[in-house]
Scaffold this active site. Sequence first.
Site, PDB file in Angstrom:
ATOM      1  N   GLY A 317       0.840  -1.193   0.000  1.00 36.14           N
ATOM      2  CA  GLY A 317       0.000   0.000   0.000  1.00 36.14           C
ATOM      3  C   GLY A 317       0.875   1.242   0.000  1.00 36.14           C
ATOM      4  O   GLY A 317       1.973   1.252  -0.554  1.00 36.14           O
ATOM      5  N   GLU A 318       0.386   2.306   0.619  1.00 37.58           N
ATOM      6  CA  GLU A 318       1.088   3.590   0.739  1.00 37.58           C
ATOM      7  C   GLU A 318       1.199   4.342  -0.588  1.00 37.58           C
ATOM      8  O   GLU A 318       1.620   5.484  -0.619  1.00 37.58           O
ATOM      9  CB  GLU A 318       2.503   3.426   1.315  1.00 37.58           C
ATOM     10  CG  GLU A 318       2.569   2.811   2.691  1.00 37.58           C
ATOM     11  CD  GLU A 318       4.009   2.664   3.207  1.00 37.58           C
ATOM     12  OE1 GLU A 318       4.949   3.169   2.540  1.00 37.58           O
ATOM     13  OE2 GLU A 318       4.188   2.058   4.266  1.00 37.58           O
ATOM     14  N   GLY A 319       0.872   3.690  -1.711  1.00 37.58           N
ATOM     15  CA  GLY A 319       1.098   4.285  -3.021  1.00 37.58           C
ATOM     16  C   GLY A 319       2.393   3.819  -3.655  1.00 37.58           C
ATOM     17  O   GLY A 319       2.811   4.341  -4.696  1.00 37.58           O
TER      18      GLY A 319
END
Length: 350
Positions: A317-319
Amino acid sequence: MGLIEDTVDSVEPLKPEWFYRASLHLDSLAKPKGSLGKLEEFAKRVVAITESERPNLDRKAVFVLAGDHGVTQENVSAYSREITYLMVYNFLRGGAAINVLARHVGVDVFVVDMGVDWVFDETPGLIVRKINRGTKNFVRQPAMSFDEAKRCIETGIELALDKIREGYNFIALGDMGIGNTTSSAAVMCVCTGLNPKDVVGYGTGVDYETWKRKVRVVETALSIHNPDPSSPVDVLSKVGGFEIGGIAGIILGAASKRVPVVVDGFVSTAGALIALGLCRAVGEYMFFAHRSAERGHGNVLSKLGFTPILDLDMRLGEGTGAVLAMSLIEAGVKIYNEMITLKEVSTLSL
């Protein structure tokens, strides 16, 4: 009308003539036609999104939206919810994976508190748009009110518009929130009709028994609340998360201004589903960065008919996947803008 309705109404389907113009130009370059494969497809779509014969993606932003989830009370995660606010501090200090990869690709990171169960006192660099201090436990009650769900989406739209006004022309989406893969799975099941067993994954690395509990939690929530798949706001309010709604809003806001958006992985895809439910046309403005290793992500993308750019067994996640995909999309645009044509090659001499 309200902000959501106005934004949805301003999103236009992409025009075929822009794809045609882009194809003509790409086919004229000093290479065999179509020889750069997907890079050429990326360039065509960016040309159509921006309606520019010389598109520019030089100002890149990734939003990392953070929020806590009441469903963690059901022991569905390997980590306690305190990790959410600690990771927010890590993002702001530049020590997380998204910071490293964003620096590598040349992307500015914007961290947003959409609903973290923590009070950040005058924290430099943090964008505070807190809807509430975490969602409710959706096994016992709706995750949020209908009004809060609308506010999430409206906040996301405003975030996108603010950065676009500052000159950003390429946006990626990221997330942080312990428990958010459970909420995302519930949203995905409602929006796609898939069975929870085919969507719920191992999240932060839970064991098999915890995975079975996550499945039961999603099944129970869907049975109790019966979210209406024809009403994305209803789905978000009953089983969603504040960051999921914010992601949906950013997609809508970016599309309304003809700015391409890169969707990261599992959680960002849940936000994309909410956006798609509100406005089917936004699908043309989205690039899906990668196929998450999270169980069910590939099933959801296949159901929707979207092909991810990368498949690297990532599930952070997180980008992180989104910024990596940004570099490939930008590479395609640079090919389009900077290569010379076959005709020009014929005039060259040593």
